[in-house]
Every structure is written in structure tokens, then in C-alpha cells.
Scaffold this active site. Structure first.
Site, PDB file in Angstrom:
ATOM      1  N   ASP A  12      26.789   2.332 -38.929  1.00  0.00           N
ATOM      2  CA  ASP A  12      27.397   2.705 -40.208  1.00  0.00           C
ATOM      3  C   ASP A  12      28.832   3.190 -40.006  1.00  0.00           C
ATOM      4  O   ASP A  12      29.233   4.239 -40.502  1.00  0.00           O
ATOM      5  CB  ASP A  12      26.583   3.788 -40.909  1.00  0.00           C
ATOM      6  CG  ASP A  12      25.118   3.406 -41.058  1.00  0.00           C
ATOM      7  OD1 ASP A  12      24.253   4.291 -40.949  1.00  0.00           O
ATOM      8  OD2 ASP A  12      24.847   2.210 -41.241  1.00  0.00           O
ATOM      9  N   GLU A 169      24.263  -1.497 -50.766  1.00  0.00           N
ATOM     10  CA  GLU A 169      24.563  -0.170 -50.222  1.00  0.00           C
ATOM     11  C   GLU A 169      25.888  -0.203 -49.474  1.00  0.00           C
ATOM     12  O   GLU A 169      26.580  -1.221 -49.512  1.00  0.00           O
ATOM     13  CB  GLU A 169      23.423   0.263 -49.279  1.00  0.00           C
ATOM     14  CG  GLU A 169      23.159  -0.716 -48.163  1.00  0.00           C
ATOM     15  CD  GLU A 169      21.857  -0.424 -47.417  1.00  0.00           C
ATOM     16  OE1 GLU A 169      21.108   0.488 -47.822  1.00  0.00           O
ATOM     17  OE2 GLU A 169      21.609  -1.083 -46.399  1.00  0.00           O
TER      18      GLU A 169
HETATM   19  C1  6LW Z   1      22.476   3.665 -44.295  1.00  0.00           C
HETATM   20  C2  6LW Z   1      22.506   2.305 -44.935  1.00  0.00           C
HETATM   21  C3  6LW Z   1      22.254   1.516 -43.714  1.00  0.00           C
HETATM   22  O1  6LW Z   1      22.463   4.729 -45.175  1.00  0.00           O
HETATM   23  O2  6LW Z   1      21.289   2.164 -42.992  1.00  0.00           O
HETATM   24  O3  6LW Z   1      22.853  -0.251 -42.298  1.00  0.00           O
HETATM   25  C4  6LW Z   1      21.176   3.514 -43.520  1.00  0.00           C
HETATM   26  N1  6LW Z   1      22.927   0.457 -43.423  1.00  0.00           N
HETATM   27  O4  6LW Z   1      23.718   1.917 -45.500  1.00  0.00           O
HETATM   28  C5  6LW Z   1      21.034   4.464 -42.361  1.00  0.00           C
HETATM   29  O5  6LW Z   1      21.863   4.029 -41.334  1.00  0.00           O
END
Ligand code: 6LW
Length: 484
Positions: A12, A169
Site C-alpha cells: 500500500d 479502494e
Molecule cells: C488496504 C487495501 C488493500 O486497505 O489492502 O491492497 C488493504 N489493498 O487498499 C490492507 O493492505
């Protein structure tokens, strides 16, 4: 295989640039200190300069904080002469919070809570009128004051990503040229992970999706690097554009098992018709940097992490000069409260050694994925044992007498590279004792498949370190050697 620019469990990534200097932060979950902060001048070679959350007033995790909970997905930005970090604490109602500093190496401020901002993966962006927009997974947007945590108006839904794609996300909002761009991850952080983007006339949209979405994904390919997603964009001083992103290097057969967690990779970005085009991943140079820590420095280096908290009462280099002393808490290495000091495993083949004095207790060297998935070699009162925890299975794999006094414990991780070997798993872990003449007497070799994220679930990767199971244990040095 393309190498990450920051190998090991550093997922991230979020990056910003001030002049010639780049700074990058990552998630840290249940580990303390939290949010590793890196510096680079070329986006390829990175040095960890600290951890943003290094005191209890910033990060309060407890034994009840589950594995892979804690600190998720930060965003790092620079605005009006200050660094701003926004992050979600997924535990104990921490929620979204903002930290700020003028020096990214720290100290960072105490948190400014954002009680009215829901969701995870918060982003910060400012418009020309000075409004600060906080965009979260989903994708929802709030107008906030990052200095006070105040929220204005009601949240707006901006974009739900590509139809039929799940989990929009990791949103990031950028003003580039005449457009505002909204970049997201979607598909979930496993093999279906992808990066998509949309653009609009204002920070609030409306947003038009890029016709070429996803602009990055390795799903449904046989690329050795998989799960590409959760990206951030940055422009270099020469005007070129770059993307940092997370990805994994699964070993073993298809779909494979990844053991180092989600790592930070880099890719070049060009522009066509006002849309970003992501190039091939740039191979990093993790380097065969051996890393011997003799604990003479007093303060622990920023690479060392503990589980959920760390106090001088249980973890100190001041009790025996030049040694790390751990005073046990909890009942065994399985206990979430176990006193553990470790560093990410960053290479697919590597060796870790430590000189341990068990005169006043028991402890040793552990390779940990979470409380339910770890292997260790432990020494106590004249006996050395290799232990394994795989889900509900807890077993003593091997044991042998050992003379009283300090002993060098060793774990060697060997990536399985031949096709037939690799079909049964990504690597093996051999635990042993180093004899006075430097030879190693192996006690057991274990299958690394069971210390992979595909088996354990969650978001973390392996951490190799020292622990105290009972009493007091002293460690003179810890040596990490890449073998690949
Ligand atoms: C994070 C989400 C993700 O909040 O995994 O790979 C979660 N993306 O965006 C935890 O790393």
C-alpha cells in the site's frame, strides 16, 4: 524476475516529492512502531528513515488487535510546507486520523482524529481554493480540515469503479493539467488486483472512466509478479511520471504462494490523449545488503518491529551493554503478547543468525506470519528445540541437548527453484545451531508453504526475529544475509 524497489512486507505504498527528495510510506498492521517512512532521490534506491508512529500516544494496539488489523493504507502528501499523513487504524475504533510534521524522519504529531470520516484507504488533496478533500474507498469524498479533524457538509459518492469489478479502494486524487484524476485499486488485493482511473473537471467530478481501464493489472497472465494494484503517482523533477504500487512474487506452482507479503514496485507512466499509460515494471535492486546489528547503537534501528507495542520494561539495549534484552510477557511464542523483535524477510533465499544467552529464560529465533503460522528454534536450560505452529497444529519438530551458555541459532530459507521441487511449495526453512567451528548442525527442515499469505490469509508477510518465551533472554547480535 522483476525485483521490487522496496522488498519485503511494505504494501500500500504512498509517495510524494519535495524538490529532489521522494518520501514513501506503507501499511504496518499489528506491528509497532508503525508506518515505515522511506527516502529516495531516484525512486529505485530507498532508505528507511524512521517510522511515523513510534509512541503509544500515536498508536495504541493491544493483544486483542488481530493479525492484519491495526494500521492500513496511509496516504502521504506535502502541502503548505508541511507533510501530511492520513491513515486508518482498523482496531479499537481508531478509525481515520491525520498526522503532520515538517521532518518526515520524525517526530510526527499526535493524531488528529476524523470521527465523521468513515471507510478505509483515506486520501488527501487540496484544490486552488484551499479546500482539503478526503477521499476513501468506495469511493466516497469528504471535505475536511486536516488540522482539526472537522468535516464539512455530507460525504459525496464519486465513483464505484468499473462495473462488475469489486472493492473500489485505494483512491488518490490528483490535479494534472486541466483535469482532476481519480485513481483507484479494484478487484481485491489478490490475483484479480488492478488499477483504474477516471478524470473530471473538478475534485468532486463528475468523473469519466478511462476507456483503457484497467490501466494496470497482471490478472489472468503468467507474469511472475502478481496482485499488482494499490498505486500512487508522482512526477519527477524532469517532468516524467512514475507509479509506485504493490505486488507479490509467488513461488511454487500456479497460483503459487507468496511469503514476503505485498511489496513495493515501480513503473514508468506516459500520457496519451490525457490518459496515463503504465509501462513495464522497473526492476529494483534490493541489493545483497547483509545486515548485522550488534545492538551497540543504543536505540533500535527503524527496521526492527515488535508486536502491537514495545516498552523499555520488556525490550531494552540498556540492561546489558551491546546486547538486546527481552523480558518475556505472555506464556509462549503463540501468545499475541509475546515479546518479539523482528525485521521483514526481504529475500526469497536468506539466512538469519543470532547469538542468544538463555541463562535466565527461554527464547530464540522465529519466522512469523501471524500467531497461527510461525516456526521457531528455541533454547532453554540445556535443550534446543524446533517448534512449528500451523493453524490448530502445534508441534515440537525436533530437539537436542545443548551445552549451557550462549548459542548461535540459525534459520536458512531456500527458495525452491526447480520446477518439480517448486510444485510442492515456494521454499524450505532449515533450523539449526552453529557450532564453534562455524559449521551448522541442522535440526529440522520445514515447508515454507505454511508460512505464506495464501495459507494464513490476511495482509502481512514474514517477519524474522528474536523472542522471549519465558524469563529473560539476551541477544548479542542478529545477522541477516540475503542468499538470492
Ligand atoms: C488496504 C487495501 C488493500 O486497505 O489492502 O491492497 C488493504 N489493498 O487498499 C490492507 O493492505
Amino acid at each position: 524476475m522483476t525485483q521490487p524497489v522496496i522488498p519485503g512486507m511494505f504494501p500500500d505504498p504512498s509517495v510524494c516529492r519535495v524538490g529532489e527528495d521522494y518520501y514513501l510510506v506503507c501499511s504496518s498492521f499489528e506491528y509497532f512502531p508503525g508506518i515505515p517512512v522511506f527516502h529516495s532521490r531516484d525512486l529505485v534506491h530507498w532508505t528507511q528513515i524512521g517510522n511515523a508512529l513510534d509512541r503509544p500516544s500515536q498508536l495504541r494496539l493491544t493483544a486483542e488487535t488481530p493479525a492484519s488489523a491495526g494500521i492500513y493504507a496511509p496516504t502521504l502528501r506535502h502541502h503548505d510546507g508541511r507533510f501530511w499523513l492520513i491513515v486508518t487504524s482498523v482496531s479499537h475504533g481508531g478509525g481515520n486520523m491525520v498526522f503532520t510534521t515538517t521532518d518526515p524522519a520524525g517526530p510526527w504529531s499526535d493524531p488528529v482524529l476524523l470521527p465523521d470520516v468513515g471507510g478505509i484507504d483515506p486520501d488527501l488533496a487540496w484544490d486552488d481554493e484551499g479546500n482539503c478533500w478526503c477521499t476513501v474507498a468506495g469511493v466516497q469524498q469528504y471535505r475536511i480540515d486536516p488540522a482539526t479533524g472537522e468535516t464539512f457538509g455530507t460525504p459525496q459518492r464519486l465513483w464505484s469503479g468499473t462495473p462488475k469489478a469489486k472493492a473500489p479502494e485505494a483512491p488518490h486524487l490528483y490535479r494534472i493539467g486541466e483535469h482532476w484524476y481519480l485513481m483507484i485499486a479494484e478487484g481485491g488485493t489478490e490475483r484479480g488486483h488492478a488499477v483504474s482511473i477516471a478524470r473530471g473537471p473538478s475534485p468532486n467530478g463528475p468523473f469519466e472512466p478511462c476507456p483503457a481501464n484497467p490501466i494496470l493489472s497482471h490478472r489472468s497472465t503468467d507474469e511472475p509478479v502478481q496482485n499488482t494494484g494499490h498505486a500512487d503517482l508522482v512526477q519527477a523533477p524532469d517532468g516524467s511520471w512514475w507509479m509506485v504500487l504493490l505486488a507479490v512474487r509467488p513461488g511454487g506452482g500456479t497460483p503459487g504462494w507468496h511469503v514476503l507479503g505485498r511489496e513495493t514496485f515501480l513503473a514508468p507512466v506516459t500520457w496519451s490523449d490525457g490518459w496515463p499509460v503504465v509501462g513495464e515494471l522497473t526492476s529494483g535492486d534490493p541489493g545483497a545488503v547483509a545486515d548485522l546489528d550488534d545492538f551497540d547503537a543504543g536505540e533500535l534501528r527503524p527496521c526492527w518491529v515488535s508486536l502491537r507495542d514495545r516498552s523499555e520494561e520488556h525490550c531494552t539495549t540498556k540492561e546489558r551493554s551491546g546486547w538486546l534484552t527481552l523480558h518475556a510477557r505472555g506464556s509462549s511464542v503463540d501468545d499475541p503478547a509475546v515479546i518479539f523483535v523482528g525485521r521483514r524477510q526481504q529475500h526469497l533465499s536468506c539466512r538469519a543468525r543470532t547469538l542468544v544467552d538463555p541463562a535466565e529464560g527461554s527464547g530464540g529465533l522465529a519466522v512469523r506470519l501471524d500467531e497461527d503460522h510461525h516456526y521457531e528454534i528455541e533454547v532453554a536450560s540445556g535443550e534446543v528445540r524446533v517448534l512449528a505452529r500451523i493453524g490448530p497444529l502445534r508441534t515440537v519438530v525436533a530437539s537436542r541437548p545443548t551445552p549451557d551458555g550462549p548459542v548461535v541459532l540459525v534459520v536458512q530459507v531456500d527458495e525452491r527453484t526447480t520446477m518439480w521441487e517448486a510444485r510442492s511449495g515456494p521454499d524450505t526453512l532449515t533450523f539449526g545451531v552453529e557450532e564453534a567451528d562455524g559449521t551448522v548442525t541442522s535440526l529440522a527442515t520445514l515447508d515454507g508453504k505454511y508460512l505464506s499469505t495464501e495459507v494464513s490469509g490476511g495482509f502481512t508477510g514474514r517477519v524474522i526475529g528474536m523472542y522471549a518465551a519465558a524469563g529473560t533472554v539476551h541477544f548479542d547480535w542478529f545477522d541477516y544475509q540475503p542468499l538470492s
